[in-house]
Each structure stands twice: as structure tokens, then as C-alpha cells.
Write a protein that holds these residues in place. Structure first.
Motif, PDB file in Angstrom:
ATOM      1  N   ASP A 104      62.455  61.472  -2.707  1.00  0.00           N
ATOM      2  CA  ASP A 104      62.325  61.977  -4.081  1.00  0.00           C
ATOM      3  C   ASP A 104      60.859  62.184  -4.466  1.00  0.00           C
ATOM      4  O   ASP A 104      59.947  61.655  -3.829  1.00  0.00           O
ATOM      5  N   ILE A 105      60.684  62.950  -5.543  1.00  0.00           N
ATOM      6  CA  ILE A 105      59.333  63.303  -5.987  1.00  0.00           C
ATOM      7  C   ILE A 105      58.810  62.329  -7.037  1.00  0.00           C
ATOM      8  O   ILE A 105      59.566  61.574  -7.646  1.00  0.00           O
ATOM      9  N   HIS A 106      57.503  62.391  -7.221  1.00  0.00           N
ATOM     10  CA  HIS A 106      56.855  61.704  -8.319  1.00  0.00           C
ATOM     11  C   HIS A 106      57.137  62.525  -9.581  1.00  0.00           C
ATOM     12  O   HIS A 106      56.927  63.731  -9.591  1.00  0.00           O
ATOM     13  N   PRO A 107      57.609  61.887 -10.661  1.00  0.00           N
ATOM     14  CA  PRO A 107      58.066  62.677 -11.817  1.00  0.00           C
ATOM     15  C   PRO A 107      56.955  63.432 -12.540  1.00  0.00           C
ATOM     16  O   PRO A 107      57.233  64.400 -13.248  1.00  0.00           O
ATOM     17  N   ARG A 108      55.718  63.021 -12.387  1.00  0.00           N
ATOM     18  CA  ARG A 108      54.665  63.720 -13.138  1.00  0.00           C
ATOM     19  C   ARG A 108      53.989  64.813 -12.321  1.00  0.00           C
ATOM     20  O   ARG A 108      53.578  65.825 -12.860  1.00  0.00           O
ATOM     21  N   THR A 109      53.826  64.610 -11.015  1.00  0.00           N
ATOM     22  CA  THR A 109      53.141  65.630 -10.209  1.00  0.00           C
ATOM     23  C   THR A 109      54.121  66.567  -9.510  1.00  0.00           C
ATOM     24  O   THR A 109      53.721  67.609  -9.002  1.00  0.00           O
ATOM     25  N   TYR A 110      55.390  66.179  -9.424  1.00  0.00           N
ATOM     26  CA  TYR A 110      56.438  66.935  -8.725  1.00  0.00           C
ATOM     27  C   TYR A 110      56.269  66.914  -7.208  1.00  0.00           C
ATOM     28  O   TYR A 110      57.020  67.572  -6.493  1.00  0.00           O
ATOM     29  N   ASN A 111      55.275  66.205  -6.714  1.00  0.00           N
ATOM     30  CA  ASN A 111      55.073  66.112  -5.263  1.00  0.00           C
ATOM     31  C   ASN A 111      55.774  64.883  -4.693  1.00  0.00           C
ATOM     32  O   ASN A 111      56.069  63.930  -5.423  1.00  0.00           O
ATOM     33  N   ILE A 112      56.001  64.887  -3.394  1.00  0.00           N
ATOM     34  CA  ILE A 112      56.702  63.790  -2.728  1.00  0.00           C
ATOM     35  C   ILE A 112      56.072  62.448  -3.108  1.00  0.00           C
ATOM     36  O   ILE A 112      54.845  62.322  -3.184  1.00  0.00           O
ATOM     37  N   ASP A 113      56.931  61.454  -3.381  1.00  0.00           N
ATOM     38  CA  ASP A 113      56.462  60.125  -3.746  1.00  0.00           C
ATOM     39  C   ASP A 113      56.196  59.327  -2.470  1.00  0.00           C
ATOM     40  O   ASP A 113      57.132  58.968  -1.766  1.00  0.00           O
ATOM     41  N   PRO A 114      54.938  59.056  -2.147  1.00  0.00           N
ATOM     42  CA  PRO A 114      54.628  58.399  -0.864  1.00  0.00           C
ATOM     43  C   PRO A 114      55.331  57.064  -0.705  1.00  0.00           C
ATOM     44  O   PRO A 114      55.655  56.669   0.415  1.00  0.00           O
ATOM     45  N   ASP A 115      55.595  56.371  -1.814  1.00  0.00           N
ATOM     46  CA  ASP A 115      56.240  55.048  -1.735  1.00  0.00           C
ATOM     47  C   ASP A 115      57.647  55.114  -1.151  1.00  0.00           C
ATOM     48  O   ASP A 115      58.169  54.097  -0.695  1.00  0.00           O
ATOM     49  N   GLY A 116      58.267  56.295  -1.154  1.00  0.00           N
ATOM     50  CA  GLY A 116      59.632  56.397  -0.661  1.00  0.00           C
ATOM     51  C   GLY A 116      59.718  56.766   0.810  1.00  0.00           C
ATOM     52  O   GLY A 116      60.813  56.840   1.383  1.00  0.00           O
ATOM     53  N   GLY A 324      75.261  65.643   3.716  1.00  0.00           N
ATOM     54  CA  GLY A 324      75.930  64.546   3.026  1.00  0.00           C
ATOM     55  C   GLY A 324      75.233  64.026   1.776  1.00  0.00           C
ATOM     56  O   GLY A 324      75.549  62.946   1.295  1.00  0.00           O
ATOM     57  N   TYR A 325      74.279  64.763   1.266  1.00  0.00           N
ATOM     58  CA  TYR A 325      73.631  64.328   0.022  1.00  0.00           C
ATOM     59  C   TYR A 325      74.536  64.630  -1.166  1.00  0.00           C
ATOM     60  O   TYR A 325      75.390  65.516  -1.100  1.00  0.00           O
ATOM     61  N   ARG A 326      74.325  63.882  -2.249  1.00  0.00           N
ATOM     62  CA  ARG A 326      75.116  64.101  -3.462  1.00  0.00           C
ATOM     63  C   ARG A 326      74.211  64.175  -4.671  1.00  0.00           C
ATOM     64  O   ARG A 326      73.083  63.691  -4.625  1.00  0.00           O
ATOM     65  N   GLU A 327      74.754  64.724  -5.734  1.00  0.00           N
ATOM     66  CA  GLU A 327      74.044  64.717  -6.996  1.00  0.00           C
ATOM     67  C   GLU A 327      73.779  63.258  -7.380  1.00  0.00           C
ATOM     68  O   GLU A 327      74.657  62.417  -7.247  1.00  0.00           O
ATOM     69  N   GLY A 328      72.556  62.993  -7.793  1.00  0.00           N
ATOM     70  CA  GLY A 328      72.188  61.620  -8.131  1.00  0.00           C
ATOM     71  C   GLY A 328      71.347  60.960  -7.051  1.00  0.00           C
ATOM     72  O   GLY A 328      70.700  59.946  -7.298  1.00  0.00           O
ATOM     73  N   ASP A 329      71.305  61.563  -5.858  1.00  0.00           N
ATOM     74  CA  ASP A 329      70.527  60.969  -4.764  1.00  0.00           C
ATOM     75  C   ASP A 329      69.020  61.010  -5.041  1.00  0.00           C
ATOM     76  O   ASP A 329      68.289  60.091  -4.670  1.00  0.00           O
ATOM     77  N   PHE A 330      68.562  62.100  -5.650  1.00  0.00           N
ATOM     78  CA  PHE A 330      67.129  62.243  -5.950  1.00  0.00           C
ATOM     79  C   PHE A 330      66.977  62.631  -7.418  1.00  0.00           C
ATOM     80  O   PHE A 330      66.743  63.787  -7.759  1.00  0.00           O
ATOM     81  N   PRO A 331      67.090  61.623  -8.292  1.00  0.00           N
ATOM     82  CA  PRO A 331      67.166  61.902  -9.730  1.00  0.00           C
ATOM     83  C   PRO A 331      65.938  62.628 -10.277  1.00  0.00           C
ATOM     84  O   PRO A 331      66.064  63.465 -11.172  1.00  0.00           O
ATOM     85  N   ALA A 333      63.868  64.801  -8.712  1.00  0.00           N
ATOM     86  CA  ALA A 333      63.913  66.218  -8.315  1.00  0.00           C
ATOM     87  C   ALA A 333      64.993  66.948  -9.113  1.00  0.00           C
ATOM     88  O   ALA A 333      64.791  68.084  -9.560  1.00  0.00           O
ATOM     89  N   GLU A 334      66.121  66.282  -9.325  1.00  0.00           N
ATOM     90  CA  GLU A 334      67.218  66.911 -10.059  1.00  0.00           C
ATOM     91  C   GLU A 334      66.839  67.131 -11.525  1.00  0.00           C
ATOM     92  O   GLU A 334      67.102  68.192 -12.092  1.00  0.00           O
ATOM     93  N   ARG A 335      66.176  66.137 -12.105  1.00  0.00           N
ATOM     94  CA  ARG A 335      65.762  66.268 -13.505  1.00  0.00           C
ATOM     95  C   ARG A 335      64.712  67.384 -13.633  1.00  0.00           C
ATOM     96  O   ARG A 335      64.764  68.193 -14.552  1.00  0.00           O
ATOM     97  N   ALA A 336      63.787  67.429 -12.695  1.00  0.00           N
ATOM     98  CA  ALA A 336      62.768  68.487 -12.731  1.00  0.00           C
ATOM     99  C   ALA A 336      63.419  69.861 -12.646  1.00  0.00           C
ATOM    100  O   ALA A 336      63.016  70.796 -13.346  1.00  0.00           O
TER     101      ALA A 336
END
Ligand SMILES: *Cc1c(COP(=O)(O)O)cnc(C)c1O
Length: 367
Positions: A104-116, A324-331, A333-336
């Protein structure tokens, strides 16, 4: 007032004579594939991006495909990337039979979240593919750290970020490979498709040079199976001419972004967040609002160009159902994908046009 999302005609009008002279030179030479114009552009782009080598290819999508081929990514391998990007980021992985593994992404920069990233690494993981979205680079230090710890290669999708910097380092020159696109709507856009791979490794550059000509070296002798993916001389001539203006254009985009930032500061919209250690080239200026679709309809009615980048995150694309991904897996990215809207920020945008955009957004938000 009509304000397009991007006005390439205005840009062409400002450099018309120079471009036509450059095109004429290629026409007179009748050399269209690779050749001296491409070699010159490769040197210029290497210099501009702070990498030792650059190799011109047919598109940004091919640049990604070729670097993954050069890294021997193949069936069953996994490549870690972001679910919030243009489709080509993931398709380059899939085309080779490998599996895109999303973080998933970092919600403010929209870039990949390194922690994940680390928790997604398996024995099949071959590479990490961060995308520098909208003109701002991903947080590269922790990405490089986790890649070194696990012996993985990092490939930068810098299609939207040529010239952007992260802690003073240019996009494309941090990972083993960086990929640029010269699609017309990118900050350095050609008059057709085009792309470039940059790297600091001589042998890596050589692999791309061989792979882009069907894997032949010398000509008609094939050690590997490559593809046909070359930059053509007309595009290179156009791009070399435009490269001289790129810094000025990106600075103009930053000025326009600052204008919007100030104008929107007291409105109920979220402006782009740029990390203090980043310099963005604002390939897109992306607002975030809860009632995005209504705002978009309003702006379109007022003849203001705007666009959703991207309406469907990659893990929810129909072609990736089998993953096999579902809605809700990357909240995030989905919110963005539900809340973001790109506004006109191209260099030739006038103050009057920008004031019109601001006034129309103000009317909508307060109305
Ligand atoms: C544009 C783009 C590409 C693909 O580039 P093309 O030149 O259009 O093939 C890849 N990744 C990202 C993030 C892009 O924006």
C-alpha cells in the motif's frame, strides 16, 4: 474560459522553429532508427539524471520491460511494487510471467510505503519497483536499505519524475535501473512514444543495448532473445531540443503549484504534500476531496480540464483477479483512487487561467 489539463499546442508555439529545424536535419539524413541523434540524447539524459549510462528505447513501458528482462525476472518470480500507478508498472512484471506483489501507499505522498515492503519479501522476490508518482520521488533510503538487506535489485519507475530529486539525488540514478517515459504528456514529452533506461553500471547498460535490438550482438548473432524497442531519431531530435527547456518548465510547474497551494490553503481541499527533502517536478498537481466526482463534473462544465489518476488501483483491475486481491486490501490506494483529482499545472498556464480554476473550485467548495 477554457483551461485544458495540458496545452501542448502552446508549448509547441513557443519552440516551433527550433523543433522544425531539428526535425529537418533528421529528414535530410534519412536515418531514423537509433543513430547520432539518439546517441546524443542518451548522453544528455545520462548527464541530466546523474547516471553514467542511458539507453534509448521505444517507450517507458518498454523501458520497464527491458530492465526486468535484463534482471532475468521470469515465470513465478515476484516483484514488489505499488498498486497506485499507471498500468505499465505492473504489466511489465506480468508480461514476463512474474507476479506483481503490491504494498500500500503512503496516504500523503501516494508513493509506496517503505514500511510495508519487508513483510512481503519471500524467496521468490527478485526486485522492488517503486514509482515516483506525480513528479515526487518515493522514499528511497529505506527502500534501498531493505533491498540491500535481502539482496534485491531496485528499479525506479521514474516515468513521471525526470529531474525530480530526493535528498539532492536525481530520479532514476539511485536504483540499479531507472526508467523514463517520453510520452507526450510527461514533463519531457516527445512527438510520439519514446523512453529511456538509465544506470550506473556499464554491464547493465550493455544488456539493455543488446536486448533492445532483438538480443543481437554482433548483428544477426543472438546470445539472448530480446525485443525490437528502439528510440527513433526524430523523437531524439525533438527531445534534445526540448531538454534545454525542461528545468524552466519544471520550475514553472512548481510556481503554479505554489500559487494553488496558497489559494487553496483556507478551503476544504487537501493540496499535494511534498516531503521537505524532495523537489517535485509536478507532472501532476493532485487535489484530494471527499466529493471528488461532483467537483470533477462541476469543473468539466466550466471547461476546466481535470483527470483522475487513477480510478482503479492495480490490484482491483479485472486482469489481476487471479492474483486474489480484494477490495479493502490496500485501503490507502483505494481511498486515493476515490478522492484525487489532477488540475491543470502545465508550464504555459497563465495567471488568469489559474485564477479562474481557483474561483471555480472555491464556488464549488463553499456552495
Ligand atoms: C507513462 C508511464 C509509464 C509508461 O510510459 P509509456 O512511455 O507511456 O509507455 C510507466 N509508468 C508510469 C508511472 C507512467 O506514468
Amino acid at each position: 474560459m477554457n483551461v485544458p489539463l495540458l496545452d501542448l499546442k502552446a508549448q509547441y508555439a513557443s519552440i516551433r522553429e527550433e523543433i522544425r529545424a531539428a526535425i529537418d536535419e533528421v529528414m535530410d539524413s534519412q536515418r531514423f532508427i537509433l543513430g547520432p541523434e539518439v546517441a546524443e540524447l542518451e548522453q544528455q539524459i545520462a548527464g541530466y539524471s546523474g547516471a553514467k549510462y542511458a539507453v534509448g528505447v521505444a517507450s517507458g513501458s518498454d523501458a520497464l520491460l527491458l530492465v526486468l528482462m535484463a534482471l532475468d525476472v521470469g515465470p513465478g518470480d515476484e516483484v514488489i511494487t505499488t498498486p497506485y500507478s499507471f498500468f505499465a508498472t505492473a504489466s511489465a512484471i506480468s508480461r514476463l510471467g512474474a507476479i506483481p506483489v503490491f504494498v500500500d501507499i503512503h496516504p500523503r505522498t501516494y508513493n509506496i510505503d517503505p514500511d510495508g515492503i519487508e513483510e512481503k519479501i519471500t524467496e521468490r522476490t527478485r526486485a522492488i519497483l517503486p514509482v515516483h508518482l506525480f513528479g515526487q520521488m518515493a522514499d528511497m533510503d529505506p527502500i534501498m536499505e531493505v533491498s540491500e538487506k535481502h539482496g534485491l535489485k531496485v528499479v525506479e519507475d521514474a516515468a513521471q519524475s525526470i529531474g525530480a530529486t530526493y535528498k539532492g539525488k536525481k530520479a532514476g540514478a539511485i536504483g540499479v535501473f531507472g526508467c523514463f517515459s517520453f510520452f507526450p504528456s510527461k514533463n519531457l514529452g516527445g512527438y510520439g512514444d519514446g523512453g529511456m533506461v538509465v544506470t550506473n553500471k556499464e554491464d547493465a547498460a550493455e544488456r539493455i543495448r543488446v536486448l533492445r535490438v532483438h538480443g543481437s550482438k554482433p548483428k544477426y548473432y543472438h546470445q539472448v532473445v530480446g525485443i525490437n524497442s528502439r528510440l527513433d531519431a526524430l523523437q531524439a531530435a525533438v527531445l534534445s531540443t526540448k531538454l534545454n527547456y525542461l528545468e524552466g518548465w519544471s520550475a514553472a510547474r512548481r510556481r503554479h503549484a505554489a500559487f494553488y497551494d496558497a489559494a487553496f490553503s483556507d478551503m476544504n481541499v487537501k493540496t499535494p504534500y511534498i516531503e521537505p527533502f524532495n523537489v517535485s517536478i509536478y507532472n501532476q498537481y493532485v487535489l484530494r476531496v471527499a466529493c471528488r466526482d461532483e467537483l470533477m463534473a462541476h469543473l468539466k462544465k466550466q471547461e476546466i480540464g481535470c483527470e483522475i489518476y487513477y480510478p482503479v488501483p492495480l490490484h482491483l483491475q479485472a486482469c489481476y483477479q487471479h492474483l486474489g486481491y480484494r477490495e479493502g486490501d490496500f485501503p490507502e490506494a483505494e481511498r486515493a483512487s476515490r478522492e484525487t483529482l489532477a488540475l491543470p499545472v502545465y508550464p504555459e498556464l497563465t495567471e488568469m487561467q489559474q485564477e479562474y480554476v481557483v474561483s471555480q473550485i472555491k464556488a464549488f467548495v463553499s456552495g
